[in-house]
Design a protein around this motif. Structure first.
Motif, PDB file in Angstrom:
ATOM      1  N   GLU A  60     -53.566  11.743  24.448  1.00 43.26           N
ATOM      2  CA  GLU A  60     -52.865  11.250  25.633  1.00 43.26           C
ATOM      3  C   GLU A  60     -53.547  11.743  26.903  1.00 43.26           C
ATOM      4  O   GLU A  60     -53.610  11.049  27.910  1.00 43.26           O
ATOM      5  CB  GLU A  60     -51.389  11.648  25.595  1.00 43.26           C
ATOM      6  N   LEU A 109     -57.054   5.356  21.845  1.00 35.88           N
ATOM      7  CA  LEU A 109     -56.146   4.252  21.527  1.00 35.88           C
ATOM      8  C   LEU A 109     -56.039   4.058  20.023  1.00 35.88           C
ATOM      9  O   LEU A 109     -54.947   3.848  19.485  1.00 35.88           O
ATOM     10  CB  LEU A 109     -56.642   2.960  22.195  1.00 35.88           C
ATOM     11  N   GLY A 169     -52.639   4.822  17.813  1.00 39.77           N
ATOM     12  CA  GLY A 169     -52.084   3.747  16.987  1.00 39.77           C
ATOM     13  C   GLY A 169     -51.851   4.214  15.562  1.00 39.77           C
ATOM     14  O   GLY A 169     -50.801   3.946  14.970  1.00 39.77           O
ATOM     15  N   ASP A 216     -44.986   1.268  18.906  1.00 36.68           N
ATOM     16  CA  ASP A 216     -46.006   2.033  19.639  1.00 36.68           C
ATOM     17  C   ASP A 216     -47.399   1.739  19.081  1.00 36.68           C
ATOM     18  O   ASP A 216     -48.360   1.536  19.835  1.00 36.68           O
ATOM     19  CB  ASP A 216     -45.737   3.542  19.533  1.00 36.68           C
ATOM     20  N   TYR A 241     -50.681   0.237  21.153  1.00 36.14           N
ATOM     21  CA  TYR A 241     -51.991   0.894  21.301  1.00 36.14           C
ATOM     22  C   TYR A 241     -53.115   0.036  20.727  1.00 36.14           C
ATOM     23  O   TYR A 241     -54.180  -0.106  21.333  1.00 36.14           O
ATOM     24  CB  TYR A 241     -51.988   2.259  20.618  1.00 36.14           C
ATOM     25  N   ARG A 296     -53.929  -2.976  22.899  1.00 36.79           N
ATOM     26  CA  ARG A 296     -54.727  -2.575  24.068  1.00 36.79           C
ATOM     27  C   ARG A 296     -56.180  -2.336  23.661  1.00 36.79           C
ATOM     28  O   ARG A 296     -57.104  -2.672  24.408  1.00 36.79           O
ATOM     29  CB  ARG A 296     -54.147  -1.307  24.695  1.00 36.79           C
TER      30      ARG A 296
END
Length: 197
Positions: A6, A19, A23, A34, A38, A41
């Protein structure tokens, strides 16, 4: 590991390794929504011919199946946006600048916290030839999950023209006064000033 990845995403919202790891962590913890977020993205920033795109899409499909098994459908973007703040912005270019810009110059329209991190909370990209334009900025346009319009009471709207396509620096800019993130009325934003660093 979660904290480290993060932290990496705070420095770069599209850092591919982070990412991917977040994930995987979300999937293993049963946080399938969630995980999907991720991985979607990540797919968005990977080159079209990247071989890992197929594996990621497989992971997203599996996460959606798991959600369905739990009786939880993933929120559709259309229904999701109705319950979140939506900033309606009309962006125009000052008449005095029309001969100083090129039709294909990039225009970045974004909302940022009036007080807080300088990073955009939501961004849309257009070109000068599309102006004047009306756009909607909402949590669906957020670059990072923890930096969303709905997390801040007041925001500032900014429109920037950048010939180089750089969202952080350009030639011309327009800014609004701080306003409520829950404002319903359309806001008018005119690009009329030199973009000072």
């Amino acid at each position: 590991m979660q904290a480290l990845t993060e932290e990496a995403l705070k420095a770069d919202a599209n850092e591919v390794t982070s990412l991917g790891l977040l994930g995987i962590a979300g999937f293993e913890d049963g946080r399938f929504t969630d995980a999907i977020g991720y991985w979607e993205r990540l797919i968005a920033v990977l080159p079209q011919d990247d071989p890992s795109r197929a594996a990621l899409q497989g992971g997203i499909d599996r996460a959606r199946e798991k959600l369905a098994e739990k009786g939880e459908a993933q929120s559709e973007p259309e229904t999701f946006t109705k319950s979140m703040p939506q900033l309606k912005v009309r962006v125009d270019l000052a008449a005095s600048l029309k001969d100083k810009v090129q039709p294909d110059d990039a225009v970045f329209i974004f909302a940022r916290a009036a007080e807080g991190p300088p990073m955009p909370l939501a961004v849309k990209r257009l070109t000068v030839k599309e102006l004047p334009a009306e756009v909607l900025l909402s949590d669906a346009d957020a670059m990072m999950p923890q930096l969303k319009i709905s997390n801040f009471a007041q925001v500032q709207l900014v429109a920037r023209i950048s010939r180089e396509g750089n969202a952080k620096a350009g030639e011309w800019i327009g800014r609004s006064a701080p306003l409520s993130s829950a404002v319903q009325e359309q806001q008018r934003l005119t690009i009329d000033s030199p973009d000072q660093p």
